[in-house]
Design a protein around this motif. Structure first.
Motif, PDB file in Angstrom:
ATOM      1  N   HIS A 231       9.143  -4.523  -5.953  1.00 24.96           N
ATOM      2  CA  HIS A 231       8.908  -5.755  -5.250  1.00 24.96           C
ATOM      3  C   HIS A 231       8.323  -6.956  -6.345  1.00 24.96           C
ATOM      4  O   HIS A 231       7.846  -6.268  -7.211  1.00 24.96           O
ATOM      5  CB  HIS A 231       7.789  -5.740  -3.976  1.00 24.96           C
TER       6      HIS A 231
ATOM      7  N   HIS B 168       5.609  -8.524  -6.404  1.00 23.45           N
ATOM      8  CA  HIS B 168       4.159  -8.736  -6.651  1.00 23.45           C
ATOM      9  C   HIS B 168       4.009  -8.729  -8.157  1.00 23.45           C
ATOM     10  O   HIS B 168       4.544  -8.227  -8.843  1.00 23.45           O
ATOM     11  CB  HIS B 168       3.424  -7.525  -6.074  1.00 23.45           C
TER      12      HIS B 168
ATOM     13  N   HIS C  38       3.702  -5.777 -10.432  1.00 22.71           N
ATOM     14  CA  HIS C  38       5.136  -4.983 -10.384  1.00 22.71           C
ATOM     15  C   HIS C  38       6.057  -5.724 -11.403  1.00 22.71           C
ATOM     16  O   HIS C  38       6.869  -4.907 -11.966  1.00 22.71           O
ATOM     17  CB  HIS C  38       5.592  -4.635  -9.270  1.00 22.71           C
TER      18      HIS C  38
ATOM     19  N   CYS D 124       4.273   0.019  -4.011  1.00 22.39           N
ATOM     20  CA  CYS D 124       3.076  -0.298  -3.244  1.00 22.39           C
ATOM     21  C   CYS D 124       3.157   0.346  -1.898  1.00 22.39           C
ATOM     22  O   CYS D 124       2.447   0.375  -1.170  1.00 22.39           O
ATOM     23  CB  CYS D 124       2.553  -1.644  -2.810  1.00 22.39           C
TER      24      CYS D 124
ATOM     25  N   HIS E 264       4.692  -1.132   0.995  1.00 22.28           N
ATOM     26  CA  HIS E 264       4.298  -1.883   2.037  1.00 22.28           C
ATOM     27  C   HIS E 264       4.832  -1.777   3.486  1.00 22.28           C
ATOM     28  O   HIS E 264       4.035  -2.126   4.337  1.00 22.28           O
ATOM     29  CB  HIS E 264       4.498  -3.322   1.404  1.00 22.28           C
TER      30      HIS E 264
HETATM   31 FE   LIG Z   1       2.204  -4.920  -3.846  1.00 23.07          FE
END
Ligand SMILES: [Fe+2]
Ligand SMILES: [Fe+2]
Lengths: 422, 366
Positions: B140, B142, B145, B257, B259
């Motif tokens: 993703h 973020h 990352h 993560c 999410h």
């Molecule tokens: Fe994340």
């Protein structure tokens, strides 16, 4: 001061002309727009993540809003506007004074009673400072404030449930024949006692498990865990909000029916019991309907599921939807004189309920639209962690109630005489 | 009333069987249903933790977020503390049923100095340069990352990238080569990320519909990638999840993560893959990120038991707290080693219990 309840059919009832009705609707819309504007302004200053104070953390802001609502409900429903109603003040001044008192009370309760008082000498989790002083994992200010705020929100929720069920159920009974001061104190003591008990049973086990290690000697492992597939007290919150919704609908929208008939036959106590049980039934049925609807939309939730798959979210969401319905009901009542005032009661109740549900659906779509993300700064999407529509819903409700209960919907209502006790 | 035998809920045809105890065919037609997909099998999956320390000091990271508007803020508008930045990246080595090995790089971290060090230390720089790595998956967008893209692209700008199609213009700028700044409260424009090595290789931008509306992408037999289009904090949207079906064992999820929620991923696999049996997971699980507990995490521990996940290798945003509590509850947490102490920087949340699979550790599924 009981301007919201008891004044029977709305002002539209008096206007036989369509033009008058249209004018009423136009005024109502303008009123609604003004209230929405005020809500947004307060949101921006107090809560909006990119606003001024940015208290939508979310729990800290939630605790302030929930406490404000509790204070407003206390002042109007439990204290019956007393002692302000006895003061010889012009309505705008009285409204301003009551609003100021309410805001001061919020600060006093959150920062004084809970953070500085109860949290320091009784229950650690009511105060971020006390939590930090005890130390342990994650005990820094932000976390600690979220935990204390969660506890306060739950306390407010318990209070609101008890206060609303009590005042809709038995009203002034059994103190209807005593002076108002005595009555207010008696009601206050009773409602606070009962809310404390409800808080302990429904919410305390959740808060006790916000820590590592869990405070399991202080609070039981959530007793509703097997029943509800979640350890979160969102279960209780959702159920209770649905019940409150049923209470509000009966009182506001259905003109006190169907529980009112029990008052006429068996007295206030009979009405109290039927209000509680009947509203519980309606509330649970509503929750069940929503549960089925959510399953149809998003599959069945399961233990340990997150976001849309989480049982805790489904209960919270039922509560959020109930919140939309409650707000919608108050808007219809306050801004639009409760809609239709003619026809049979059943017909009026039906039309009003339909209007209210339509309003709630509209709020739902608005809250999950990009527009709300833009206006409120909320995280987009449904079931995002740390987001709940309850905060803005309750804030809006506070603004509506301040107009209705404190400012008495302007000079007209302020002039109405307090109805004698039931 | 709402009580339900959970095991029954999960068994049989999976979630489709459920509504029953709640009176009625609640499973409506509203949910988009696809035929189950056969994703094939792999023999083995090994994950090497290159780095899972995305930042070193939780408090400072949180201060950065709170000072610039909270969890909903655009990550590109925060002048993050550069020296607090690390990164998340993992090397996945798949052994196919035929016995071949294929390498996949998951994520490229954040701080390019840290990432250069990490890739050098693990020989990933050479693997990239010599084309040993089949493709790069960005889980993703973020910062921790994806912002370290330059550290990977500098060794091979032609590498195939599979990344969430839910990207923003800033992410595209980074991918195509560029530099982004954020305005600090002092009025300075701080460079927050930079990539001087534009990506020139194939780019697959994933969507929730997947390939041919199958919901997933299948870069190799036994592997699936699905984009879960969920809103994530810091204005990010969507996470690519890697699924491997390990022969004789079952489904392994590999996440950045996580999410969307760990059990949500396994629930998806049950509903959509043929014979999906939960087996293991690797990655951040995004639970007690900031060391704060909640009763719903107790639910997750119970849920993992119900699902019967056999091997849990977690780190990063899982939170030490969750990993420790899960281990104490008897969940099969794969223990790490002390190898991380040998790195120039160590996270402030690192405990002594080795419940994280952390920098320098590895896990094999199968
Ligand atoms: Fe994340
Ligand atoms: Fe991360």
């Amino acid at each position: 001061m009981t301007t919201l309840v008891d004044d029977g059919a709305g002002p539209v009832a008096g206007g036989p002309h369509t033009t008058a009705q249209l004018r009423g609707v136009a005024i109502g819309l303008a009123n609604l727009a003004a209230l929405a504007g005020i809500t947004w302004l307060v949101w921006y200053v107090l809560l909006h993540p990119n606003g001024v104070l940015a208290f939508y953390t979310p729990m800290y802001g939630f605790s302030l809003v929930a406490t404000l609502l509790a204070v407003i409900v206390f002042m109007s429903r439990i204290a019956e506007g007393w002692p302000f109603s006895a003061w010889p003040l012009a309505w705008p001044i009285r409204g301003a004074v009551m609003t100021a008192v309410a805001l001061g009370a919020v600060y006093g309760l959150v920062h004084g009673l809970f953070w500085g008082g109860l949290g320091r000498v009784a229950v650690t989790y009511f105060s971020p400072y006390a939590i930090i002083a005890e130390g342990g994992v994650g005990a820094e200010f932000f976390n600690a404030r979220e935990i204390a705020s969660t506890a306060i929100v739950y306390f407010d929720a318990a209070f609101l449930v008890v206060a609303l069920v009590w005042s809709a159920g038995v009203g002034r009974w059994p103190w209807h024949r005593v002076p108002v001061g005595v009555r207010v104190w008696s009601k206050t003591a009773t409602v606070v006692l009962l809310s404390g008990l409800l808080f302990l049973v429904a919410f305390h086990p959740h808060v006790a498990h916000l820590f590592y290690p869990a405070q399991s000697m202080a609070g039981v492992t959530p007793w509703w865990r097997e029943l509800s597939m979640t350890s979160s007290a969102f279960f209780n919150l959702g159920v209770l909000l649905c019940v409150v919704m049923a209470v509000v609908l009966s009182e506001l929208t259905w003109e006190g029916e169907p529980w009112g008939r029990f008052d006429r036959q068996g007295g206030a106590a009979a009405k109290g019991v039927t209000t509680l049980l009947g509203s519980a039934l309606i509330g649970l049925w509503f929750l069940y309907l929503l549960w089925q609807l959510m399953n149809a939309l998003w599959y069945e939730p399961f233990v340990g599921g997150q976001r849309l798959d989480g049982p805790h979210f489904r209960y919270l969401h039922a509560g959020e939807v109930a919140g939309f319905v409650i707000l919608s009901a108050y808007i219809l009542k306050v801004c639009f004189g409760n809609g239709p005032g003619r026809g049979s009661l059943a017909m009026r109740a039906l039309v009003r309920t339909a209007l209210i549900l339509a309003g709630a659906v509209a709020m739902w779509f608005f809250y999950y639209s990009p527009l709300a993300t833009l206006a409120l700064g909320k995280v987009p999407g449904i079931a995002s962690p740390d987001d709940t529509s309850l905060v803005v819903t309750l804030l809006f409700l506070c603004v509506v109630l301040i107009q209705a209960e404190f400012f008495g919907r302007g000079p007209r209502a302020a002039a109405t005489v307090d109805r004698p006790g039931r | 009333m709402l009580r339900r035998d959970f095991v029954k809920t999960l068994s049989g045809a999976g979630a489709a069987a459920v509504g029953a105890s709640l009176a009625g065919p609640a499973e409506a037609q509203w949910i988009k249903r696809r035929p189950k997909v056969e994703i094939g099998e792999v023999a083995r999956v090994r994950v090497d933790v290159l780095t899972e320390t995305s930042w070193f000091d939780n408090t400072r990271l949180k201060q950065n977020i709170v000072a610039y508007g909270g969890a909903g803020t655009n990550q590109y508008s925060i002048p993050w503390d550069w020296d607090n930045a690390g990164g998340y990246s993992a090397l996945i080595t798949v052994t196919t049923l035929e016995g071949e090995t294929r390498k996949i790089l998951l994520d490229t971290g954040w701080n390019t100095e840290w990432m250069d060090y990490i890739y050098r230390r693990n020989g990933v720089d050479r693997m990239l340069a010599e084309g040993e790595i089949d493709f790069l998956v960005i889980s993703h967008w973020h910062l921790d990352h994806a912002w370290g893209l330059a550290s990977a692209l500098k060794h091979n700008p032609d590498i195939k990238i599979i990344a969430p199609g839910t990207l923003y213009p800033e992410d595209r700028t980074l991918l195509g080569g560029g530099r982004l700044t954020a305005r600090s409260h002092d009025g300075d424009d701080v460079v927050i990320c930079q990539n001087d090595h534009p990506h020139t290789g194939p780019l697959v931008l994933t969507e929730e519909a997947g390939e041919n509306d199958s919901g997933i992408y299948r870069p190799m037999p036994g592997m699936a990638i699905r984009l879960f289009d969920v809103p994530i904090l810091l204005r990010v949207r969507g996470e690519n999840v890697l699924y491997f079906n390990v022969k004789d064992h079952g489904i392994v999820t590999v996440t950045g993560c996580c999410h969307p929620g760990l059990l949500n991923l396994f629930a998806y696999a049950r509903r959509n893959f043929e014979d999906a049996r939960p087996y293991g997971c690797y990655g951040g699980l995004h639970l007690t990120v900031f060391e704060s507990w909640d009763p719903r995490f107790d639910d997750i521990i119970r849920g993992i038991e119900y699902f019967g996940i056999e091997k849990i290798a977690c780190n990063h945003c899982t939170g030490w707290l969750f990993a420790e509590k899960a281990a104490a509850a008897g969940l099969p947490i794969v223990r790490g080693t002390d190898a991380f102490r040998d790195y120039p920087k160590v996270s402030t949340v690192a405990g002594s219990s080795n419940v994280f699979l952390t920098n320098g550790d590895a896990v094999t599924f199968g």
